[in-house]
Design an enzyme around this catalytic site. Structure first.
Site, PDB file in Angstrom:
ATOM      1  N   LYS A  48       0.848  -1.196   0.000  1.00 31.42           N
ATOM      2  CA  LYS A  48       0.000   0.000   0.000  1.00 31.42           C
ATOM      3  C   LYS A  48       0.884   1.247   0.000  1.00 31.42           C
ATOM      4  CE  LYS A  48      -3.742  -2.406   2.348  1.00 31.42           C
ATOM      5  NZ  LYS A  48      -4.413  -2.694   3.598  1.00 31.42           N
TER       6      LYS A  48
ATOM      7  N   LYS B  62       2.727   3.953  -1.805  1.00 35.00           N
ATOM      8  CA  LYS B  62       2.626   4.582  -3.137  1.00 35.00           C
ATOM      9  C   LYS B  62       3.985   4.750  -3.816  1.00 35.00           C
ATOM     10  CE  LYS B  62      -1.701   7.005  -2.257  1.00 35.00           C
ATOM     11  NZ  LYS B  62      -2.351   8.271  -1.942  1.00 35.00           N
ATOM     12  N   GLY B  63       5.012   5.091  -3.049  1.00 38.84           N
ATOM     13  CA  GLY B  63       6.352   5.276  -3.612  1.00 38.84           C
ATOM     14  C   GLY B  63       6.880   3.990  -4.219  1.00 38.84           C
TER      15      GLY B  63
ATOM     16  N   ASP C  74      10.396  -8.256   0.638  1.00 39.17           N
ATOM     17  CA  ASP C  74      10.718  -8.157   2.059  1.00 39.17           C
ATOM     18  C   ASP C  74      12.148  -7.657   2.119  1.00 39.17           C
ATOM     19  OD1 ASP C  74       9.923  -8.364   4.755  1.00 39.17           O
ATOM     20  OD2 ASP C  74      11.146 -10.159   5.003  1.00 39.17           O
TER      21      ASP C  74
ATOM     22  N   GLY D 158      13.513   4.427   7.658  1.00 36.59           N
ATOM     23  CA  GLY D 158      14.148   3.253   8.264  1.00 36.59           C
ATOM     24  C   GLY D 158      15.544   3.573   8.781  1.00 36.59           C
TER      25      GLY D 158
ATOM     26  N   LYS E 203      20.181   7.623  -4.264  1.00 33.22           N
ATOM     27  CA  LYS E 203      19.884   6.398  -3.522  1.00 33.22           C
ATOM     28  C   LYS E 203      19.391   5.299  -4.464  1.00 33.22           C
ATOM     29  CE  LYS E 203      16.723   4.549  -0.058  1.00 33.22           C
ATOM     30  NZ  LYS E 203      15.695   4.811   0.944  1.00 33.22           N
TER      31      LYS E 203
END
Length: 197
Positions: free
Chosen positions: A9, A11-12, A71, A155, A177
């Site tokens: 979910k 969006k990026g 993941d 994160g 990045k």
């Protein structure tokens, strides 16, 4: 493969994948495109691969469509690979980037700089009805800083120096990045597979 559901979910993340699949004429949908609420799938696996497969296979079964799930997390060598699959909830079930960073830095406070090697890992799983699940793994090697710097990203980005860089991931522009990230490296491998399809 004409249609693919991205099991997120975020969006990026959806935009990243949409850009990748555009040239292959694959229509991308995400969990945001479905009216019915899809409950969060519990990540009970013991590896990034198992957790990505759990998400992809559960949703593929539900919609009978190909599904891509990922993941990812941070592996720190001095901590025997922790936080690893527990990266998002390292400091507890209440997800908090700052609490996770604080816990990580506390655990590494006696570890010298040269021994703070680490990597971001991203595993992509593509589940297709009636076919074995496909896995692609990307990494970004680097080391853990002794204090957070930078405002970008999320994160563990403020405490991660990619190999050969004097900037943390959080000090980089999104473009910088994206050139070196673990997700980008996993997506490169996925693209090689798409080209062969």
């Amino acid at each position: 493969m004409e249609q693919l559901i991205i099991a997120t979910k975020n969006k990026g993340k959806v935009e990243d994948f949409r850009n990748l699949f555009l040239k292959y004429n694959i229509t991308i949908k995400s969990l945001l495109d479905f009216d019915e609420s899809i409950p969060d799938i519990e990540e009970t696996g013991e590896t990034f691969e198992e957790n990505a497969a759990l998400k992809a296979e559960t949703i593929a079964e539900r919609f009978s469509l190909p599904v891509l799930a990922d993941d990812s997390g941070l592996e720190v060598d001095a901590l025997d690979g922790r936080p690893g699959i527990y990266s998002a909830r390292y400091a507890g079930l209440e997800k908090s980037d700052q609490a996770n960073i604080d816990k990580l830095l506390e655990e590494l406070k006696t570890i010298p700089e040269e021994e703070r090697t680490a990597r971001f890992v991203c595993v992509l799983a593509v589940a297709r009805p009636g076919k074995p699940t496909l896995f692609k793994r990307g990494t970004c090697e680097g080391r853990v800083a002794d204090q957070p710097t930078g405002e970008n990203g999320f994160g563990y980005d403020p405490v991660f120096y990619p190999k050969g860089s004097t900037k943390t991931m959080a000090e980089m522009t999104p473009e910088e990045k994206n050139q070196i990230s673990h997700r980008k490296n996993a997506m490169k491998q996925l693209e090689e597979w798409l080209q062969k399809l």
